[in-house]
Design a protein around this motif. Structure first.
Motif, short mmCIF file in Angstrom:
data_model
loop_
_atom_site.label_atom_id
_atom_site.label_comp_id
_atom_site.label_asym_id
_atom_site.label_seq_id
_atom_site.Cartn_x
_atom_site.Cartn_y
_atom_site.Cartn_z
N TYR A 10 0.81 -1.21 0.00
CA TYR A 10 0.00 0.00 0.00
C TYR A 10 0.84 1.27 0.00
CZ TYR A 10 -4.03 -2.97 0.83
OH TYR A 10 -5.01 -3.93 0.71
N GLN A 11 2.13 1.14 -0.17
CA GLN A 11 2.99 2.32 -0.22
C GLN A 11 2.69 3.13 -1.47
OE1 GLN A 11 7.14 1.62 -1.05
NE2 GLN A 11 7.78 3.39 0.18
N GLU A 12 2.54 4.42 -1.32
CA GLU A 12 2.30 5.29 -2.47
C GLU A 12 3.61 5.57 -3.19
OE1 GLU A 12 0.37 8.72 -0.90
OE2 GLU A 12 -1.63 7.88 -1.18
N VAL A 13 3.57 5.44 -4.51
CA VAL A 13 4.76 5.65 -5.32
C VAL A 13 4.40 6.50 -6.53
CG1 VAL A 13 5.94 3.53 -4.63
CG2 VAL A 13 4.31 3.47 -6.53
N LEU A 14 5.40 7.23 -7.02
CA LEU A 14 5.26 7.93 -8.29
C LEU A 14 5.65 6.96 -9.40
CD1 LEU A 14 6.86 11.35 -7.34
CD2 LEU A 14 4.47 10.97 -7.93
N VAL A 15 4.76 6.81 -10.38
CA VAL A 15 4.99 5.85 -11.46
C VAL A 15 5.34 6.61 -12.73
CG1 VAL A 15 4.02 3.92 -12.76
CG2 VAL A 15 3.27 4.35 -10.41
N ASN A 16 6.45 6.23 -13.34
CA ASN A 16 6.90 6.85 -14.58
C ASN A 16 7.42 5.75 -15.51
OD1 ASN A 16 7.48 9.04 -16.30
ND2 ASN A 16 9.60 9.06 -15.63
N PRO A 17 6.90 5.67 -16.76
CA PRO A 17 5.97 6.59 -17.42
C PRO A 17 4.52 6.37 -16.98
CG PRO A 17 6.53 4.81 -18.91
CD PRO A 17 7.40 4.64 -17.70
N HIS A 228 9.06 -4.08 -14.21
CA HIS A 228 10.43 -3.86 -14.66
C HIS A 228 10.51 -2.79 -15.74
CE1 HIS A 228 8.75 -6.52 -17.70
NE2 HIS A 228 9.77 -6.23 -18.49
N LEU A 229 9.36 -2.26 -16.17
CA LEU A 229 9.34 -1.26 -17.24
C LEU A 229 9.11 0.16 -16.71
CD1 LEU A 229 7.08 -3.21 -19.77
CD2 LEU A 229 9.57 -3.01 -19.82
N VAL A 230 8.85 0.28 -15.41
CA VAL A 230 8.54 1.59 -14.83
C VAL A 230 9.54 1.94 -13.74
CG1 VAL A 230 6.08 1.38 -15.34
CG2 VAL A 230 6.95 0.61 -13.13
N THR A 231 9.60 3.23 -13.45
CA THR A 231 10.37 3.72 -12.31
C THR A 231 9.41 4.05 -11.20
OG1 THR A 231 12.09 4.65 -13.76
CG2 THR A 231 11.95 5.50 -11.49
N LEU A 232 9.60 3.45 -10.02
CA LEU A 232 8.74 3.69 -8.87
C LEU A 232 9.52 4.47 -7.82
CD1 LEU A 232 7.06 0.17 -8.48
CD2 LEU A 232 6.26 2.15 -9.80
N THR A 233 9.02 5.66 -7.51
CA THR A 233 9.68 6.52 -6.52
C THR A 233 8.73 6.71 -5.34
OG1 THR A 233 10.80 7.71 -8.30
CG2 THR A 233 10.77 8.75 -6.11
N PRO A 234 9.09 6.25 -4.14
CA PRO A 234 8.20 6.40 -2.99
C PRO A 234 7.80 7.85 -2.76
CG PRO A 234 10.01 4.93 -2.46
CD PRO A 234 10.34 5.55 -3.80
N VAL A 235 6.54 8.04 -2.44
CA VAL A 235 6.04 9.37 -2.11
C VAL A 235 6.18 9.53 -0.61
CG1 VAL A 235 4.03 10.90 -2.08
CG2 VAL A 235 4.44 9.40 -4.04
#
Length: 319
Positions: A10-17, A228-235
């Motif tokens: 349930y951790q919020e992450v920024l998803v890119n792209p 494996h195709l996205v970058t996940l950055t914890p918010v």
């Protein structure tokens, strides 16, 4: 999705792209541009929420339990057959839907009542490039392996594109597909437009796919096939505290800060049930969920959870 024993699920992450972020389980972003239009809650039918323009010529339906999650149509008259249809599947990010609903709200506001020349009823351009303009401007390139009679423009990472069918077809045939993600029922996002959809509306829908800005999701909402195709950055909030020797300095929020806050708040609102008349969340999906979905507290399922039917057929446009 992530296993239930994942402590960070349930951790919020920024998803890119953004176009690989999935639906996120709530329709708020897609309905936000037309929040002032009439809302019709149809809890007993497959279409759980229908939002219409005041004259009913534009209809935006949300089908919370279906593979085809969104169906958007426009007609010359309230009771006429659709002039064009746009369908978004259950993996399509609502931020992409929002670009189309924003353009529709703008076109409607600029038109007169029952205006036959309303821009949302315009004939599509004879140039296929007009629909793909935001993507080509962003450096997306043509795929030379497309079928004869079709054109495909693909993102630099190869994980998204627009497929345009220029072969002779009927007015109701689906001729343009915006896609993202590897082939698969839970990983391939699709937005499909029929032949008479105005080119500027397709282009408006594609705009957000060309933007680099990430969106907020919870980790368990990211399909394993795209992890494996996205970058996940914890918010995470900025918890730094200035020392006594350093005066506190106010830092104006950046546009990304504002976007993170707005999207995070929308997700939190969606997780808290509300019965207010102005609420855009669709509560019916909770009662139709296939099995209980465990929330952070281990209690109630998220109010806007989208049920994906276990026996649905494979996507019609799977690649």
């Amino acid at each position: 999705m992530h296993a239930s024993d994942d402590t960070n699920r349930y951790q919020e992450v920024l998803v890119n792209p953004m176009y690989l972020a999935g639906t996120g389980g709530t329709a708020d972003a897609g309905f936000a541009p037309v929040a002032h239009w009439p809302h019709h809650h149809l809890d007993e039918g497959p279409c759980q929420l229908l939002v219409t323009s005041p004259d009913h010529r534009i209809r935006i339906g949300w089908f919370g339990d279906d593979f085809e999650l969104w169906k958007i149509t426009a007609t010359e008259e309230a009771v006429a057959a659709p002039r064009w249809t746009a369908i978004f599947n259950h993996v399509a990010p609502p931020e992409i839907v929002a670009d189309l609903t924003t353009a529709l709200a703008r076109d409607y506001a600029e038109s007169d009542a029952y205006d036959d020349n309303a821009r949302f009823l315009a004939e599509p351009s004879y140039r296929w490039a007009d629909a793909a303009q935001p993507l080509t401007d962003a450096g997306w390139t043509r795929d030379g392996g497309a079928e004869r009679g079709t054109v495909e423009i693909v993102a630099p990472d190869g994980q998204a594109g627009i497929l345009i069918d220029n072969r002779l077809s009927g007015w109701d045939d689906e001729t343009v597909t915006l896609w993202a993600g590897p082939p698969g029922w839970g990983s391939r996002s699709e937005a499909v437009f029929t032949a008479r959809t105005p080119s500027h509306l397709i282009a408006a829908t594609a705009v957000v796919m060309a933007k680099p800005a990430p969106v907020v999701r919870e980790r368990h909402q990211i399909d394993r096939q795209v992890e494996h195709l996205v970058t996940l950055t914890p918010v995470a909030p900025d918890v730094s505290v200035p020392s006594a020797a350093e005066p506190s300095v106010f830092r104006a929020p950046t546009p990304l800060d504002v976007r993170r806050t707005a999207v995070t708040q929308a997700i939190h609102r969606a997780a808290r049930p509300s019965h207010a008349a102005a609420d855009l969340r669709v509560m019916a999906a909770q009662s139709r969920s296939a099995g209980a979905v465990r929330s952070r507290s281990g209690g109630l399922a998220p109010a806007a959870a989208v049920r994906l039917p276990a026996n649905s057929s494979a996507p019609r446009h799977g690649r």
